[in-house]
Design an enzyme around this catalytic site. Structure first.
Site: not given
Ligand code: ASP
Length: 345
Positions: A204, A232, A234-235, A255-256, A258
């Site tokens: 991301t 789906r 995410g965040d 990032t992470g 979500g």
């Molecule tokens: N945060 C992103 C999501 O969950 C994915 C990521 O940052 O790797 O869609």
């Protein structure tokens, strides 16, 4: 005289009662930067052994290119929003990152993209989610913010709006990369064998900028998570979870994993801790990422830039593609944990 002694005692008591995280604020704001820029290219299980010199160089160069282009905007009195959009577009156009070209595939073998942007001056925000034909989702998010009365548009509606706004549209095949397709096949194999996905690879992208007028903007763009299903989201396109900006406090791009970032309203939590508890960006972000999220096995990281230009980039994975740029300096890029450096020292 008595009154002077009394005042002195009051001051001593006040100083002693100030929590450590607030005291830090004073020393940190001593140097105010004219402008500042920070980017990330995702947090995840990044192992130095998986990186050839060429591969590492490619990531470093692309992050530097994004920082330099955004920095140029800021140096020339451009807005934080323009700098964020410029930097994120470069990362979206690169197949190295999980955003725009190079985005991961969902379970149906489609690249579904999410992005958001926020203006710390007005607290306006825009986002798009589940789009498959918009070349640069960050630019579409900005159009939603500036040219619509809404904050988030999704799917075909978002695409129709983007096309009407003269945003560049592409065939969904544009987003295909072999690497990401292989990752989808591997994810499906693991799923069929009921194996947990421990790869937690990411990519991301995000950016936070502070311009010469003291305005902060933040933006995030992603393909989400490999093998995601059922529409789906995410965040990353959720204001307050993956992106937040408020001129009075900070800008954040996350990032992470979500789902955890949404449930913990991570980006806003960091700004709110600064606002209501008087914490520094560094203290708040660190505590949220390395204590709160780590404790619930939520992997990821954030980049945070406060109103004085202090930058902090905590993560709880083995690596996070990240870098920053200050006036008169060259871009500083980091990937792994051992390279972690505090830009404010
Ligand atoms: N945060 C992103 C999501 O969950 C994915 C990521 O940052 O790797 O869609």
């Amino acid at each position: 005289m008595k009154i002077l002694i009394f005042l002195f005692l009051v001051l001593v008591i006040l100083a002693a009662c100030t929590p450590a995280h607030q005291k830090k604020t004073d020393s940190q704001v001593s140097e105010k930067h004219e402008w500042a820029l920070v980017v990330h290219g995702g947090a995840g299980n990044l192992n130095p052994d998986d990186f050839t010199d060429e591969k590492e160089k490619a990531y470093r160069e692309k992050l530097s290119e994004a920082l330099s282009a955004g920095g140029k905007v800021l140096e020339n009195n451009g807005s934080a929003l323009d700098a964020v959009e410029t930097a994120v577009r470069i990362l979206e156009d690169s197949p190295l990152f999980n955003a725009g070209k190079g985005a991961v595939f969902n379970a149906d073998g489609v690249n579904e993209l999410d992005a958001s942007i926020m203006d710390g001056l007005t607290l306006n925000a825009g986002a798009v989610a589940n789009v498959t034909r918009i070349k640069n989702p960050i630019s579409a998010a900005r159009k939603v913010m500036e040219n619509s009365s809404h904050v988030m548009l999704i799917k075909e509606g978002a695409e129709q709006f983007a096309a009407e706004q003269n945003i560049e549209m592409v065939d969904p095949g544009y987003f295909y990369t072999e690497n990401r397709y292989k990752s989808l096949e591997q994810a499906k194999e693991r799923e069929n064998k009921n194996l947990e996905d421990k790869t937690k690879k990411s990519g991301t992208v995000g950016c936070v900028a502070l311009d010469k007028n003291g305005n902060i903007a933040a933006g995030t763009s992603t393909g989400g998570m490999t093998n995601k299903k059922y529409g789906r989201v995410g965040d990353s396109p959720i204001i307050g979870a993956g992106t937040y900006a408020d001129n009075n406090f900070c800008g954040v791009s996350a990032t992470g994993h979500g789902e955890y970032f949404i449930r913990n309203v991570v980006a806003y939590d960091i700004a709110a801790r600064m606002k209501y508890k008087g914490e520094t960006a560094e203290f708040a972000a660190n505590d949220v990422i390395t204590n709160k999220l780590k404790a619930i096995d939520a992997s990821g990281g954030v980049i945070v830039l406060d109103k004085s230009g202090n930058i902090t980039m905590p993560f709880n994975t083995s690596g996070m593609f990240r870098g920053y740029l200050y006036p008169g300096d060259g871009p500083e890029i980091f990937i792994f944990q051992d390279n972690q450096e505090n830009p404010n020292q």
